[in-house]
Motif scaffolding. Structure first.
Motif, PDB file in Angstrom:
ATOM      1  N   VAL A  90       0.841  -1.199   0.000  1.00 17.60           N
ATOM      2  CA  VAL A  90       0.000   0.000   0.000  1.00 17.60           C
ATOM      3  C   VAL A  90       0.874   1.246   0.000  1.00 17.60           C
ATOM      4  O   VAL A  90       0.692   2.150  -0.814  1.00 17.60           O
ATOM      5  N   THR A  91       1.826   1.305   0.903  1.00 16.87           N
ATOM      6  CA  THR A  91       2.725   2.449   1.032  1.00 16.87           C
ATOM      7  C   THR A  91       4.045   2.107   0.352  1.00 16.87           C
ATOM      8  O   THR A  91       4.689   1.116   0.705  1.00 16.87           O
ATOM      9  N   TRP A  92       4.442   2.942  -0.608  1.00 14.53           N
ATOM     10  CA  TRP A  92       5.625   2.664  -1.416  1.00 14.53           C
ATOM     11  C   TRP A  92       6.706   3.716  -1.201  1.00 14.53           C
ATOM     12  O   TRP A  92       6.415   4.879  -0.942  1.00 14.53           O
ATOM     13  N   SER A  93       7.943   3.299  -1.352  1.00 14.62           N
ATOM     14  CA  SER A  93       9.079   4.216  -1.255  1.00 14.62           C
ATOM     15  C   SER A  93       9.122   5.116  -2.490  1.00 14.62           C
ATOM     16  O   SER A  93       8.451   4.852  -3.498  1.00 14.62           O
ATOM     17  N   THR A  94       9.920   6.147  -2.420  1.00 13.96           N
ATOM     18  CA  THR A  94      10.166   6.995  -3.582  1.00 13.96           C
ATOM     19  C   THR A  94      10.878   6.155  -4.637  1.00 13.96           C
ATOM     20  O   THR A  94      11.838   5.444  -4.317  1.00 13.96           O
ATOM     21  N   PRO A  95      10.431   6.191  -5.887  1.00 11.31           N
ATOM     22  CA  PRO A  95      11.082   5.392  -6.928  1.00 11.31           C
ATOM     23  C   PRO A  95      12.551   5.775  -7.111  1.00 11.31           C
ATOM     24  O   PRO A  95      12.919   6.936  -6.982  1.00 11.31           O
ATOM     25  N   ARG A  96      13.359   4.765  -7.411  1.00  9.05           N
ATOM     26  CA  ARG A  96      14.788   4.955  -7.676  1.00  9.05           C
ATOM     27  C   ARG A  96      15.117   4.321  -9.019  1.00  9.05           C
ATOM     28  O   ARG A  96      14.575   3.275  -9.374  1.00  9.05           O
TER      29      ARG A  96
END
Length: 124
Positions: free
Chosen positions: A47-53
């Motif tokens: 549901v909660t995702w990190s900032t894309p890298r």
């Protein structure tokens, strides 16, 4: 957080986190130059995702400037040693599979394509 089009989701077994893989063009940070390629984000709960890298910078099939020898699409992260039936789990090492579209001399997409893989080490 919304992503353009997630093409692959796997669970990294050592950390228990999920990895989403997608190809897009985006700025890695506000005010930064846009980068084209394969990106990833991680989540503990889907549901909660990190900032894309950015995983690897590549020209993409739907947005490229000529001349290019090839453009890329359809990324998928696969661990060939996965015990999971659908290869939806990965260990510390996996492979990033992509389709490489070899462009014709007039810079057009044609039928000349290759399945390419890159080794990836996942740190959790």
């Amino acid at each position: 957080m919304l992503f353009r089009s997630v093409q692959s989701v796997v669970r990294h077994v050592p950390s228990g986190r999920y990895l989403a893989i997608f190809a897009t063009i985006r700025a890695p940070a506000p005010g930064a130059a846009r980068q084209s390629g394969v990106w990833y984000a991680s989540s503990a709960d889907l549901v909660t995702w990190s900032t894309p890298r950015l995983l690897i910078e590549l020209p993409l099939m739907w947005a490229f400037a000529c001349p290019q020898a090839a453009v890329w699409a359809y990324p998928a992260l696969i661990d060939r040693d996965s015990a999971a039936r659908n290869f939806d789990e990965a260990g510390a090492r996996a492979e990033l599979y992509l389709t490489r579209f070899n462009l014709a001399s007039d810079c057009r997409l044609g039928p000349d394509r290759d399945l390419v893989r890159f080794g990836v080490e996942i740190q959790g």
